[in-house]
Design a protein around this motif. Structure first.
Motif, PDB file in Angstrom:
ATOM      1  N   VAL A   1      88.583 -31.309 132.917  1.00  0.00           N
ATOM      2  CA  VAL A   1      88.765 -32.102 131.695  1.00  0.00           C
ATOM      3  C   VAL A   1      88.500 -31.232 130.464  1.00  0.00           C
ATOM      4  CG1 VAL A   1      88.152 -34.285 132.799  1.00  0.00           C
ATOM      5  CG2 VAL A   1      86.375 -32.949 131.668  1.00  0.00           C
ATOM      6  N   ALA A   2      88.963 -31.739 129.319  1.00  0.00           N
ATOM      7  CA  ALA A   2      88.739 -30.993 128.071  1.00  0.00           C
ATOM      8  C   ALA A   2      87.244 -30.781 127.859  1.00  0.00           C
ATOM      9  CB  ALA A   2      89.327 -31.782 126.905  1.00  0.00           C
ATOM     10  N   PRO A   3      86.851 -29.603 127.306  1.00  0.00           N
ATOM     11  CA  PRO A   3      85.412 -29.300 127.181  1.00  0.00           C
ATOM     12  C   PRO A   3      84.634 -30.385 126.445  1.00  0.00           C
ATOM     13  CG  PRO A   3      86.764 -27.420 126.519  1.00  0.00           C
ATOM     14  CD  PRO A   3      87.710 -28.523 126.838  1.00  0.00           C
ATOM     15  N   GLU A   4      85.261 -30.996 125.404  1.00  0.00           N
ATOM     16  CA  GLU A   4      84.481 -31.999 124.661  1.00  0.00           C
ATOM     17  C   GLU A   4      84.225 -33.239 125.509  1.00  0.00           C
ATOM     18  OE1 GLU A   4      87.321 -30.721 123.794  1.00  0.00           O
ATOM     19  OE2 GLU A   4      88.776 -32.237 123.204  1.00  0.00           O
ATOM     20  N   LEU A   5      85.157 -33.540 126.417  1.00  0.00           N
ATOM     21  CA  LEU A   5      84.924 -34.670 127.323  1.00  0.00           C
ATOM     22  C   LEU A   5      83.833 -34.311 128.331  1.00  0.00           C
ATOM     23  CD1 LEU A   5      88.227 -36.390 128.490  1.00  0.00           C
ATOM     24  CD2 LEU A   5      86.591 -37.097 126.783  1.00  0.00           C
ATOM     25  N   GLY A   6      83.933 -33.100 128.840  1.00  0.00           N
ATOM     26  CA  GLY A   6      82.935 -32.633 129.813  1.00  0.00           C
ATOM     27  C   GLY A   6      81.535 -32.704 129.231  1.00  0.00           C
ATOM     28  N   ALA A   7      81.441 -32.379 127.936  1.00  0.00           N
ATOM     29  CA  ALA A   7      80.114 -32.369 127.296  1.00  0.00           C
ATOM     30  C   ALA A   7      79.548 -33.784 127.193  1.00  0.00           C
ATOM     31  CB  ALA A   7      80.227 -31.750 125.908  1.00  0.00           C
ATOM     32  N   ARG A   8      80.429 -34.771 127.197  1.00  0.00           N
ATOM     33  CA  ARG A   8      79.955 -36.160 127.078  1.00  0.00           C
ATOM     34  C   ARG A   8      79.885 -36.845 128.436  1.00  0.00           C
ATOM     35  NH1 ARG A   8      83.917 -36.585 122.965  1.00  0.00           N
ATOM     36  NH2 ARG A   8      85.120 -38.108 124.164  1.00  0.00           N
ATOM     37  N   THR A   9      79.980 -36.080 129.500  1.00  0.00           N
ATOM     38  CA  THR A   9      79.984 -36.691 130.835  1.00  0.00           C
ATOM     39  C   THR A   9      78.746 -36.256 131.606  1.00  0.00           C
ATOM     40  OG1 THR A   9      82.376 -36.629 130.806  1.00  0.00           O
ATOM     41  CG2 THR A   9      81.345 -36.924 132.953  1.00  0.00           C
ATOM     42  N   ARG A  10      78.048 -37.209 132.208  1.00  0.00           N
ATOM     43  CA  ARG A  10      76.845 -36.881 133.006  1.00  0.00           C
ATOM     44  C   ARG A  10      77.118 -37.197 134.470  1.00  0.00           C
ATOM     45  NH1 ARG A  10      75.505 -35.598 128.862  1.00  0.00           N
ATOM     46  NH2 ARG A  10      73.803 -36.177 127.480  1.00  0.00           N
ATOM     47  N   LEU A  11      76.877 -36.243 135.345  1.00  0.00           N
ATOM     48  CA  LEU A  11      76.878 -36.539 136.779  1.00  0.00           C
ATOM     49  C   LEU A  11      75.452 -36.966 137.108  1.00  0.00           C
ATOM     50  CD1 LEU A  11      78.849 -33.498 138.255  1.00  0.00           C
ATOM     51  CD2 LEU A  11      79.711 -35.559 137.153  1.00  0.00           C
ATOM     52  N   THR A  12      75.311 -38.054 137.830  1.00  0.00           N
ATOM     53  CA  THR A  12      73.942 -38.486 138.141  1.00  0.00           C
ATOM     54  C   THR A  12      73.743 -38.589 139.648  1.00  0.00           C
ATOM     55  OG1 THR A  12      72.458 -40.379 138.149  1.00  0.00           O
ATOM     56  CG2 THR A  12      74.701 -40.826 137.561  1.00  0.00           C
ATOM     57  N   GLY A  13      72.524 -38.272 140.058  1.00  0.00           N
ATOM     58  CA  GLY A  13      72.199 -38.338 141.482  1.00  0.00           C
ATOM     59  C   GLY A  13      71.768 -39.728 141.922  1.00  0.00           C
ATOM     60  N   GLY A  14      71.928 -40.698 141.075  1.00  0.00           N
ATOM     61  CA  GLY A  14      71.528 -42.063 141.429  1.00  0.00           C
ATOM     62  C   GLY A  14      72.363 -42.610 142.569  1.00  0.00           C
ATOM     63  N   PRO A  15      71.852 -43.624 143.289  1.00  0.00           N
ATOM     64  CA  PRO A  15      72.600 -44.214 144.395  1.00  0.00           C
ATOM     65  C   PRO A  15      73.820 -44.948 143.853  1.00  0.00           C
ATOM     66  CG  PRO A  15      70.695 -45.556 143.859  1.00  0.00           C
ATOM     67  CD  PRO A  15      70.592 -44.322 143.015  1.00  0.00           C
ATOM     68  N   ILE A  16      74.937 -44.854 144.576  1.00  0.00           N
ATOM     69  CA  ILE A  16      76.174 -45.327 143.959  1.00  0.00           C
ATOM     70  C   ILE A  16      76.163 -46.836 143.712  1.00  0.00           C
ATOM     71  CG2 ILE A  16      77.448 -45.411 146.165  1.00  0.00           C
ATOM     72  CD1 ILE A  16      79.902 -44.468 144.417  1.00  0.00           C
ATOM     73  N   VAL A  17      75.640 -47.638 144.656  1.00  0.00           N
ATOM     74  CA  VAL A  17      75.753 -49.087 144.482  1.00  0.00           C
ATOM     75  C   VAL A  17      74.741 -49.592 143.444  1.00  0.00           C
ATOM     76  CG1 VAL A  17      75.602 -51.329 145.608  1.00  0.00           C
ATOM     77  CG2 VAL A  17      76.649 -49.419 146.802  1.00  0.00           C
ATOM     78  N   GLU A  18      73.467 -49.399 143.741  1.00  0.00           N
ATOM     79  CA  GLU A  18      72.450 -49.885 142.795  1.00  0.00           C
ATOM     80  C   GLU A  18      72.605 -49.183 141.439  1.00  0.00           C
ATOM     81  OE1 GLU A  18      70.453 -50.212 146.849  1.00  0.00           O
ATOM     82  OE2 GLU A  18      71.925 -48.924 145.897  1.00  0.00           O
ATOM     83  N   GLY A  19      72.939 -47.887 141.518  1.00  0.00           N
ATOM     84  CA  GLY A  19      73.084 -47.116 140.280  1.00  0.00           C
ATOM     85  C   GLY A  19      74.199 -47.668 139.413  1.00  0.00           C
ATOM     86  N   ALA A  20      75.322 -48.014 140.048  1.00  0.00           N
ATOM     87  CA  ALA A  20      76.452 -48.524 139.262  1.00  0.00           C
ATOM     88  C   ALA A  20      76.077 -49.835 138.583  1.00  0.00           C
ATOM     89  CB  ALA A  20      77.658 -48.730 140.162  1.00  0.00           C
ATOM     90  N   VAL A  21      75.389 -50.691 139.304  1.00  0.00           N
ATOM     91  CA  VAL A  21      75.018 -51.990 138.733  1.00  0.00           C
ATOM     92  C   VAL A  21      74.045 -51.794 137.563  1.00  0.00           C
ATOM     93  CG1 VAL A  21      73.870 -54.177 139.192  1.00  0.00           C
ATOM     94  CG2 VAL A  21      75.431 -53.212 140.884  1.00  0.00           C
ATOM     95  N   ALA A  22      73.029 -50.987 137.799  1.00  0.00           N
ATOM     96  CA  ALA A  22      72.044 -50.776 136.737  1.00  0.00           C
ATOM     97  C   ALA A  22      72.681 -50.094 135.531  1.00  0.00           C
ATOM     98  CB  ALA A  22      70.894 -49.921 137.274  1.00  0.00           C
ATOM     99  N   ALA A  23      73.524 -49.107 135.788  1.00  0.00           N
ATOM    100  CA  ALA A  23      74.134 -48.373 134.684  1.00  0.00           C
ATOM    101  C   ALA A  23      75.087 -49.273 133.908  1.00  0.00           C
ATOM    102  CB  ALA A  23      74.881 -47.153 135.231  1.00  0.00           C
ATOM    103  N   ALA A  24      75.836 -50.101 134.627  1.00  0.00           N
ATOM    104  CA  ALA A  24      76.795 -50.981 133.935  1.00  0.00           C
ATOM    105  C   ALA A  24      76.059 -51.930 133.005  1.00  0.00           C
ATOM    106  CB  ALA A  24      77.628 -51.753 134.947  1.00  0.00           C
ATOM    107  N   VAL A  25      74.965 -52.477 133.508  1.00  0.00           N
ATOM    108  CA  VAL A  25      74.221 -53.421 132.679  1.00  0.00           C
ATOM    109  C   VAL A  25      73.667 -52.708 131.446  1.00  0.00           C
ATOM    110  CG1 VAL A  25      72.168 -54.869 132.593  1.00  0.00           C
ATOM    111  CG2 VAL A  25      73.660 -54.938 134.572  1.00  0.00           C
ATOM    112  N   ARG A  26      73.139 -51.498 131.656  1.00  0.00           N
ATOM    113  CA  ARG A  26      72.575 -50.765 130.525  1.00  0.00           C
ATOM    114  C   ARG A  26      73.682 -50.433 129.515  1.00  0.00           C
ATOM    115  NH1 ARG A  26      68.581 -47.955 127.851  1.00  0.00           N
ATOM    116  NH2 ARG A  26      66.987 -49.439 128.030  1.00  0.00           N
ATOM    117  N   ALA A  27      74.849 -50.017 130.055  1.00  0.00           N
ATOM    118  CA  ALA A  27      75.964 -49.667 129.164  1.00  0.00           C
ATOM    119  C   ALA A  27      76.418 -50.890 128.383  1.00  0.00           C
ATOM    120  CB  ALA A  27      77.117 -49.092 129.978  1.00  0.00           C
ATOM    121  N   ALA A  28      76.482 -52.034 129.078  1.00  0.00           N
ATOM    122  CA  ALA A  28      76.937 -53.258 128.395  1.00  0.00           C
ATOM    123  C   ALA A  28      76.000 -53.625 127.257  1.00  0.00           C
ATOM    124  CB  ALA A  28      77.039 -54.410 129.384  1.00  0.00           C
TER     125      ALA A  28
END
Ligand code: PEP
Ligand code: MG
Length: 841
Positions: free
Chosen positions: A90-117
């Motif tokens: 991806v373009a470098p500026e997009l890469g800079a705004r992207t975080r890979l996280t080691g969180g668990p995919i299911v619980e992590g997605a739910v928690a992250a979605a709620v926080r993002a919302a």
């Protein structure tokens, strides 16, 4: 996706497409469409094989990563390698705004979605994802220290930073509150939780979203269990409270809006209180998005008013008795549509054939020569008096049903399901299964938005609302009580509904309104065409139903009218418009598009478009009944009057005739013959008119799609009506609130039929367009273009979104995605194929 703007997006990377999609569904249970989530999962055609693909992950990042950034959650092993590789693609500026996280995919997605919302920052969302397992571990006794020991803290810290001194954690979590706490006293409330499931994930998610609206630091503590306090900004932290039914929760807030926050959140916590408990009425949630736009205003109920019943006698009692019988059938159909699935329908239907009512009315017609409406009204009043005298309160309340039935019959006799709004300022209207005639009559100047307690996105009422530019949601019965008077807000793009919104939510709604106004293309900015990156031209035509949306469509730059729904000229009236009146109404619309092509569809009544004065027979399945061209051919006088009106008004215009609901070649031949007769009659009368006239067919019945090659001999063009085509292909009623996901035009079965029509049309040199709602769906339009459609006809308000969706794509790219969408299992996978392939221009 307007609700997703400005929030952190999520990418779910899994070896298994099914796993990623199910995870997305779980997360969306919490946040609806308010957060952009993309799945990049599986490998091979349609992602059917297990594996991951760096290119697909890069595309997903490009899709969801806005200015706030994106968080990527992965499952195992090579998923991580692929995600890392994607960051390099991806373009470098997009890469800079992207975080890979080691969180668990299911619980992590739910928690992250709620926080993002809730508007969390990139770091906060990533942290919540990373720590998403902590509450579970605490609950199972696997954590180093129990979550109950967590301090009032930042969301992730609630469960993990137990070692940090409480004061430090508090200050770090809520610096704004720390500054104001000295001057603003804390506000607190103790609340017993009434929901049988405790503070489960969905109400917790709503709590977080609501809490984020206030300028206050808010904590919640489970006093009964001795857990917390924790900040109300994290699903994880709230989960760590282990709040069960009956537990007492202490809500505490400091800061400028502490009092408002406690009041609003207390209402949420207590919302599912049992009868008798002090529950606050404020509700909010997600309905089905129907027509884009944001509305805010007083909530008023649409009142179905009943015409005045004349107390007159008749000369021919036998004919009057027959009128009453037909009216009873129409009322049965009308009530069947309005009350479908409701438990009072049976009682209503029983009343409609109750001899105590019907025989009484018939005998009044015969003996006293009362007109049918008066006779039935008298019978209803007699029956209502009996109910009124009953002791049992439940039975006494059934008097309302008797009046309901009486009103339906009187309406059937005296015209239209007239619905009115109480006088007052512009309002958000709540309706129960809005009918097309009611929608047609709504005055856009008085109606800020519509909340239909039933209904769905492709009902005709919905189409009319979109055409009129009225924001709307449907299927909201659970969210909106059966009463008016409160303030309501809605977002017709995301489906969000708010009742009695507090000041912070009100401000957010107004912000969205301003953003929508600012993003509109200025009039004249479009020429009705757009070019793909490869140079291919796509035409944007408009669906219109009357002069006012024709004007709006012309102003929005429509190349022509791809579908003029003439039945809308027949709706909301007590009688059929005469031939001259029709010609005048049509001429008014044609004048708006002088010099441009106009496709006029012949009357498509029946189904959910009920015209009482046509006195249609009651049908068990009106969608599969005598409707569209079937009805026109059954009423040749009606058809020929309409055709003559079209030809007269069409003189001097580029008008084409379109036949709806064609299922056989014979129907096309019969309409062509009727056109010839109309032409001959006008010629004989010396009336100038348009002749010859191109005549095409709607393809909205699977038989027509499958027989397109034969039908091409008689049809000058094809217009694919994906609304009906989808309903008939999937046997899923288009207005059914519970079948909304099944009745999706992106289903490969529908797409395959579209492909068949395109191939047949092109082989025979016949233009093929799409005029169903799919043409204006930014996720489906690219698939249609990929299948070879170059003419899309839609509600003009969808132009911007479709232009954006096609911007930067090439025919070859879209063809490849469409090819993939044809080979997957269902609509969700087809949409996902499109989403995964999307690259911003
Ligand atoms: C359709 O069915 O897709 C269509 C355009 O017709 P209507 O929505 O009016 O039934
Ligand atoms: Mg149709």
């Amino acid at each position: 996706m307007s609700g997703a703007a400005g929030r952190v997006g999520l990418v779910l990377v899994s070896h298994s497409r099914a796993l990623a999609e199910a995870t997305e569904t779980l997360a969306r249970q919490m946040t609806g469409e308010s957060v952009a989530i993309a799945c990049a999962a599986g490998a091979g055609a349609g992602g059917a094989e297990l594996g991951t693909d760096a290119t697909a992950i890069a595309a997903a990042i490009e899709r969801v990563c806005g200015p706030a950034g994106a968080v990527v959650l992965m499952d195992l092993g090579s998923a991580i390698l692929s995600a890392e590789m994607a960051l390099e693609l991806v373009a470098p500026e997009l890469g800079a705004r992207t975080r890979l996280t080691g969180g668990p995919i299911v619980e992590g997605a739910v928690a992250a979605a709620v926080r993002a919302a809730a508007g969390g920052t990139l770091d906060q969302v990533a942290a919540d994802a990373r720590h998403a397992l902590d509450p579970k571990a605490a609950q199972l006794g696997e954590a180093e220290r129990p979550a109950a020991a967590a301090p009032a803290a930042a969301p992730a810290a609630a469960a993990t930073a137990a070692a940090a001194p409480a004061a430090a954690a508090t200050a770090a979590a809520a610096p704004a509150a720390a500054a104001t706490a000295a001057v603003a006293p804390a506000v607190a409330a103790d609340l017993a939780i009434a929901d049988p499931s405790g503070l489960h994930a969905r109400p917790a998610a709503q709590l977080i979203a609501r809490a984020a609206m206030f300028d206050a630091a808010i904590t919640l503590e489970n006093v009964t269990a001795g857990r917390g306090p924790v900040a109300t900004s994290s699903l994880i932290a709230l989960a760590s409270l282990g709040a069960r039914r009956g537990d007492v929760l202490r809500l505490r807030a400091t800061g400028r809006q502490a009092a408002e926050a406690v009041e609003a959140l207390a209402a949420l916590v207590q919302r599912e209180a049992p009868a008798g408990a002090a529950a606050a009425p404020a509700a909010s949630g997600l309905a089905i998005p129907v027509a884009p736009g944001v509305a805010l205003g007083p909530l008023v109920r649409l009142v179905r008013s009943i015409p005045e019943v004349p107390e007159t006698t008749v000369d021919d009692p036998a004919a009057e008795a027959e009128r009453l019988r037909r009216a009873l059938e129409v009322a049965a159909q009308d009530l069947g549509n309005a009350l479908r699935g409701s438990d009072i329908l049976d009682a209503h239907q029983a009343l409609l054939c109750d001899p105590a009512l019907v025989d009484e009315a018939l005998s009044r017609i015969e003996r006293e020569r009362c007109n049918a409406a008066w006779a039935f009204r008298l019978a209803i009043e007699a029956a209502a008096a009996i109910y009124r005298q009953l002791d049992d309160p439940y039975l006494r309340a059934r008097e309302a049903d008797v009046h309901d039935v009486g009103d339906a019959v009187v309406r059937a006799l005296l015209g239209g399901a007239a619905a009115t709004l109480p006088d007052g300022p512009p309002a958000v209207v709540v309706a129960d299964d809005l009918t097309p005639s009611e929608a047609a009559r709504l005055d856009a100047a008085r109606v800020l938005g519509v909340i239909d307690r039933r209904g769905g996105p492709t009902s005709h009422a919905a189409i009319l609302l979109r055409g009129a530019g009225i924001p709307a949601v449907a299927g909201a019965a659970a969210l909106v009580p059966d009463a008016g008077g409160a303030l309501a807000g809605l977002d017709g793009a995301t489906g969000e509904v708010w009742l009695d919104p507090d000041p912070a939510i009100t401000a957010e709604i107004e912000r969205r309104q301003t953003a929508i106004r600012a993003s509109r293309r200025p009039p004249g900015a479009r020429a009705g065409r757009l070019r793909l990156a490869c140079g291919r031209e796509i035409e944007l035509w408009a669906n219109v139903a009357g002069p006012s949306d024709a004007r709006a469509a012309r102003e929005a730059g429509a190349l022509g009218v791809g579908l003029l729904r003439t039945e809308m000229l027949f709706l909301g009236r007590v009688d059929e418009p005469g031939e001259e009146e029709q010609a005048e109404l049509l001429a008014e619309i044609f004048a708006v598009f002088t010099g441009a092509p106009i496709v006029v569809r012949t009357l498509d009544a029946g189904g959910d478009k009920v015209l009482p004065y046509l006195e249609l027979d009651a049908e068990t399945n009106p969608s599969l009944g005598v409707r569209g061209v079937r009805l026109s051919l059954a009423r040749p006088a009606l058809l020929e009057a309409q055709l003559r009106a079209i030809l007269v008004a069409g003189r001097g215009h580029d008008v084409r005739v379109l036949i709806p609901m064609v299922s056989t070649a014979a129907e096309v031949g019969a309409v062509r013959a009727a056109l010839e007769r109309a032409h001959e009659a006008l010629a004989a009368a010396g009336r100038p008119h348009l002749w010859p006239v191109a005549t095409g067919i709607m393809v909205e019945v699977p038989s027509a799609a499958l027989m397109a090659e034969r039908l091409a001999r008689q049809a000058d063009f094809f217009s694919i009506g994906t609304n009906d085509l989808t309903q008939h292909t999937l046997a899923a009623e288009r207005g059914h609130p519970r079948l909304h996901a099944l009745a999706d035009p992106a289903h490969p079965a529908v797409l395959r039929l579209v492909r068949a029509v395109v191939e047949a049309g092109h082989a025979a040199g016949r233009p093929v367009s799409v005029c169903g709602e799919a043409a204006g769906d930014p996720d489906v339009a690219p698939l249609l273009v990929g299948l070879g459609i170059t003419r899309l006809s839609m509600c003009a308000s969808a132009f911007d979104a479709v232009e954006d969706a096609l911007a930067g794509a090439t025919s070859a790219e879209l063809a490849a995605v469409a090819e993939e969408a044809l080979s997957v299992d269902d609509a969700a996978a087809a949409r996902a194929a499109r989403a995964a392939a999307r690259r911003p221009g």
